[in-house]
Motif scaffolding. Sequence first.
Motif, mmCIF file in Angstrom:
data_model
loop_
_atom_site.group_PDB
_atom_site.id
_atom_site.type_symbol
_atom_site.label_atom_id
_atom_site.label_comp_id
_atom_site.label_asym_id
_atom_site.label_seq_id
_atom_site.Cartn_x
_atom_site.Cartn_y
_atom_site.Cartn_z
ATOM 1 N N ASP A 111 13.106 35.728 -91.649
ATOM 2 C CA ASP A 111 13.683 34.491 -91.117
ATOM 3 C C ASP A 111 15.184 34.609 -90.936
ATOM 4 O O ASP A 111 15.782 33.906 -90.126
ATOM 5 C CB ASP A 111 13.369 33.331 -92.067
ATOM 6 C CG ASP A 111 11.874 33.161 -92.246
ATOM 7 O OD1 ASP A 111 11.186 32.949 -91.225
ATOM 8 O OD2 ASP A 111 11.389 33.288 -93.384
ATOM 9 N N ALA A 112 15.799 35.468 -91.732
ATOM 10 C CA ALA A 112 17.232 35.703 -91.582
ATOM 11 C C ALA A 112 17.553 37.101 -92.089
ATOM 12 O O ALA A 112 16.857 37.616 -92.973
ATOM 13 C CB ALA A 112 18.032 34.663 -92.368
ATOM 14 N N PHE A 113 18.585 37.689 -91.513
ATOM 15 C CA PHE A 113 18.972 39.047 -91.887
ATOM 16 C C PHE A 113 20.322 39.049 -92.590
ATOM 17 O O PHE A 113 21.233 38.299 -92.220
ATOM 18 C CB PHE A 113 19.060 39.939 -90.644
ATOM 19 C CG PHE A 113 17.725 40.213 -90.026
ATOM 20 C CD1 PHE A 113 17.005 41.344 -90.380
ATOM 21 C CD2 PHE A 113 17.172 39.328 -89.103
ATOM 22 C CE1 PHE A 113 15.762 41.586 -89.833
ATOM 23 C CE2 PHE A 113 15.925 39.565 -88.543
ATOM 24 C CZ PHE A 113 15.217 40.699 -88.901
ATOM 25 N N LEU A 114 20.428 39.907 -93.613
ATOM 26 C CA LEU A 114 21.742 40.253 -94.152
ATOM 27 C C LEU A 114 22.147 41.495 -93.368
ATOM 28 O O LEU A 114 21.588 42.574 -93.569
ATOM 29 C CB LEU A 114 21.638 40.635 -95.628
ATOM 30 C CG LEU A 114 21.663 39.595 -96.731
ATOM 31 C CD1 LEU A 114 21.655 40.308 -98.082
ATOM 32 C CD2 LEU A 114 22.875 38.684 -96.638
ATOM 33 N N TYR A 115 23.085 41.325 -92.454
ATOM 34 C CA TYR A 115 23.483 42.475 -91.638
ATOM 35 C C TYR A 115 24.398 43.395 -92.437
ATOM 36 O O TYR A 115 25.150 42.937 -93.305
ATOM 37 C CB TYR A 115 24.214 41.992 -90.385
ATOM 38 C CG TYR A 115 23.335 41.251 -89.399
ATOM 39 C CD1 TYR A 115 22.154 41.819 -88.936
ATOM 40 C CD2 TYR A 115 23.706 40.001 -88.921
ATOM 41 C CE1 TYR A 115 21.354 41.133 -88.015
ATOM 42 C CE2 TYR A 115 22.923 39.314 -88.006
ATOM 43 C CZ TYR A 115 21.740 39.885 -87.559
ATOM 44 O OH TYR A 115 20.960 39.217 -86.657
ATOM 45 N N PRO A 116 24.348 44.689 -92.111
ATOM 46 C CA PRO A 116 25.085 45.681 -92.908
ATOM 47 C C PRO A 116 26.601 45.549 -92.742
ATOM 48 O O PRO A 116 27.126 45.672 -91.636
ATOM 49 C CB PRO A 116 24.580 47.017 -92.371
ATOM 50 C CG PRO A 116 24.041 46.720 -91.021
ATOM 51 C CD PRO A 116 23.554 45.307 -91.045
ATOM 52 N N GLY A 143 21.236 35.473 -88.853
ATOM 53 C CA GLY A 143 21.692 36.430 -89.859
ATOM 54 C C GLY A 143 23.145 36.230 -90.206
ATOM 55 O O GLY A 143 23.857 35.451 -89.557
ATOM 56 N N VAL A 144 23.558 36.913 -91.264
ATOM 57 C CA VAL A 144 24.962 36.898 -91.660
ATOM 58 C C VAL A 144 25.382 38.332 -91.971
ATOM 59 O O VAL A 144 24.583 39.134 -92.447
ATOM 60 C CB VAL A 144 25.211 36.021 -92.916
ATOM 61 C CG1 VAL A 144 24.717 34.598 -92.688
ATOM 62 C CG2 VAL A 144 24.581 36.603 -94.170
ATOM 63 N N VAL A 145 26.659 38.650 -91.679
ATOM 64 C CA VAL A 145 27.219 39.918 -92.138
ATOM 65 C C VAL A 145 27.648 39.698 -93.582
ATOM 66 O O VAL A 145 28.320 38.709 -93.878
ATOM 67 C CB VAL A 145 28.438 40.343 -91.298
ATOM 68 C CG1 VAL A 145 29.069 41.607 -91.880
ATOM 69 C CG2 VAL A 145 28.035 40.579 -89.858
ATOM 70 N N ALA A 146 27.255 40.606 -94.469
ATOM 71 C CA ALA A 146 27.554 40.405 -95.881
ATOM 72 C C ALA A 146 28.305 41.590 -96.466
ATOM 73 O O ALA A 146 28.113 42.733 -96.048
ATOM 74 C CB ALA A 146 26.256 40.189 -96.666
ATOM 75 N N GLY A 147 29.152 41.286 -97.437
ATOM 76 C CA GLY A 147 29.825 42.330 -98.207
ATOM 77 C C GLY A 147 28.960 42.755 -99.379
ATOM 78 O O GLY A 147 27.765 42.436 -99.437
#
Lengths: 81, 349, 335
Positions: free
Chosen positions: B175-180, B202-206
């Motif tokens: 349903d959602a991505f944690l982008y690299p 999605g969101v870009v995550a640290g």
Amino acid sequence: MCVGLPAKVMQVKDGVAVVEATGARRTVSAELVDDLEPGEYVMIHAGAAIARITSSDEDEADALLDAVLPGGSSADSQARA
Amino acid sequence: MNENARRAAELIRSYDGRPLRIMEVCGTHTHEIFRLGIRGMLPEGLRLISGPGCPVCVTPVGYIDEALFLALERGCTVCTFGDLVRVPGTSGSLASARTEGARVQMVYSPIDAQGYAEAHPDEQVVFLSVGFETTTPASCIAVRNAKGRGLANFSLLTANKTMDNAYRALKGSADAFLYPGHVSTMTGTAIYRELLGEGVSGVVAGFTASELLAALAVIVRMSERGEPFFVNCYPRVVSDEGSVPARRIVSEMMEPVDSEWRGLGVIAGSGLRLKDGFADFDARVKYDVPTIEGRANPGCRCGDVLQGKISPNACPLFGTACTPEHPVGACMVSSEGACSAFFKYDISR
Amino acid sequence: MEQDRITLAHGAGGRQSARLIHDIFRSHFDNPHFTADDAAVMEAPAGRIAMSTDGFIVSPAEFPGGNIGKLSICGTVNDVACMGARPLYLTCSFVLEEGFPLDALERIASSMEATAAEVGVEIVAGDTKVAKRGQVDGCFITTAGVGQVMEGVAPAGDKAEPGDAIIVSGDVGRHGCAILLARNDFQIEADVTSDCAPLAAGVASLLGAVPDTHVIRDATRGGVGTVLYEICEQSGVGVRLDQEAVPVDDAVAGVCGMLGLDPLYLACEGRVVVIVPAGSEQAALDALRASEHTAGAALIGRVTAEHAGRVVIHTPIGSEAILPEPTGELLPRIC
């Protein structure tokens, strides 16, 4: 997929930087980030500086949470994106 | 735990909305999520799925076979990231080849492999060039340096991959991505806006505790709105435009090819190889490597794991025939691999 | 230049061998019991003795903070001390590679002398063999040692009990990190010196204060993480570690960060893991901190009845994660 480590830029010369992370020093490529200068912080990966670091992770999280949590201003996904 | 991490954790823990499947695409995310014990904090409605973002895990068996051929049949010195040393090929790994006399040198950077070649002119040095957008530019720099210095004993065995088409192949898996986070330092965020346009959230995550918790909190909150979203939750490191110099050097020196991803099959245009002008640095050309059809263990379900179709412990080999000491599939070898992470960190086992 | 290096003649038993023994070994190891005969003869100590042996191969043979000679004394002294014994006598056996520099051997023997003197242990017998070039890597040393077990103490790996306090005698992983840096495979520079040190005095101080100490184990190969897993298995218990309480030198943390390694798995050569009954932790910490090489002692966790066989880490964000069980060779990871 990519282990990164924040490090401080100590010297930059001819596309190569000496960086230091809590006392561990290494030479890395400075070619992938424009106009690096000593004193700046970078993320390093596989022998290259891959990005400039502009704030602490906690400040970043603060800003994000202020935007999405109850009581904070509403997040504008496009503005942030 | 600082105040904002506490707030984020609270928001995540108290989530009671519709079930959400969140895929962490990046293997380093998988690793850190386990190391930080974040899975144990999640409520029933939130499920994390480990995706294919570990270059070791998606590298096909045949690639290891090629590396073994170069080391054992051609007598090359193989320089590699430590991650690949124990990955099984059709028969044997680099670690087992070493016991047969193969020279295997671990390096921190492709640029160090080029330095090793320069310091050892009597050896034929091949760097195992795996990795995504983050890692590939350093391989290009190594080749460019080698060419500039007239090094005749350095080359790459390329298996570099790009994520764009893989994201599309994964659409619908979550349903959602944690982008690299670190791939995004290179690519920028344009691709995620395109995906947003196609309805992908999605969101870009640290990678720190604060960053991962904040990213998950943002996913939870944005999902409640019921519309596709994209948020860059790692803006202190990831800029919208990414690294122009990195994309430039890669596009100057490499070109897209169709590429096999272990478990996902061949994804069109998702691989990279050196352009003809750099053929002298392409180990396949230089050492006349035959086409090798690698054979994976038929029981291994790394592919389904990588696509998030099954949990690692649903694989029949998991924890019995396949363990970190005796890995069958790549997902058990890499410390980023979903199976390895499950095996090593799963407290309920 | 041949005179400056070990030759096969040094191991052949003739004049050259005699000169090597006289110039290097006897001059450094001299003591009333050091023997020129086939075996050393000593008075037997009263009570129980502890005995151990260990082989040492390290590349490079000399590194910041020590060399293979110091290591070979510390290793066996620490093994004996971990059983609650005061080390008394050591033997040492060298296998030298043809071509090994005599001045390096001199420095190695000199370190052995200094370390043995610090501990108050006598090197009573030795042996030297020379192998052809390429058959060994420079200098290998095997030491064996005996010590007198202190009255009324019996630490052992199977005695950890739920509630016990877990203490490490100083910051972790510095030896492994120093060796990794000295090999320079990864071209990282950092001011890291090996933690290689004899711990007999620290252990004696501890056992004076807490005679019923349950476990003392030196954290060598595989580091503190491996030792904790061994203790879990031997005692049939679990371990809960407080991640933030584990002392790690900044530079070691930096090197580990670059290479994706965990300092808990890096070798130490001067650190013990100590497990004492609940309530004795402060006495144990005070006693360890009073001794030079264990001055950095820190309480890092507790033994648990839950999750037997597993080491669980309490993370800074209040969650719990398993410390993965160590699996063989340490591989730096980048992707």
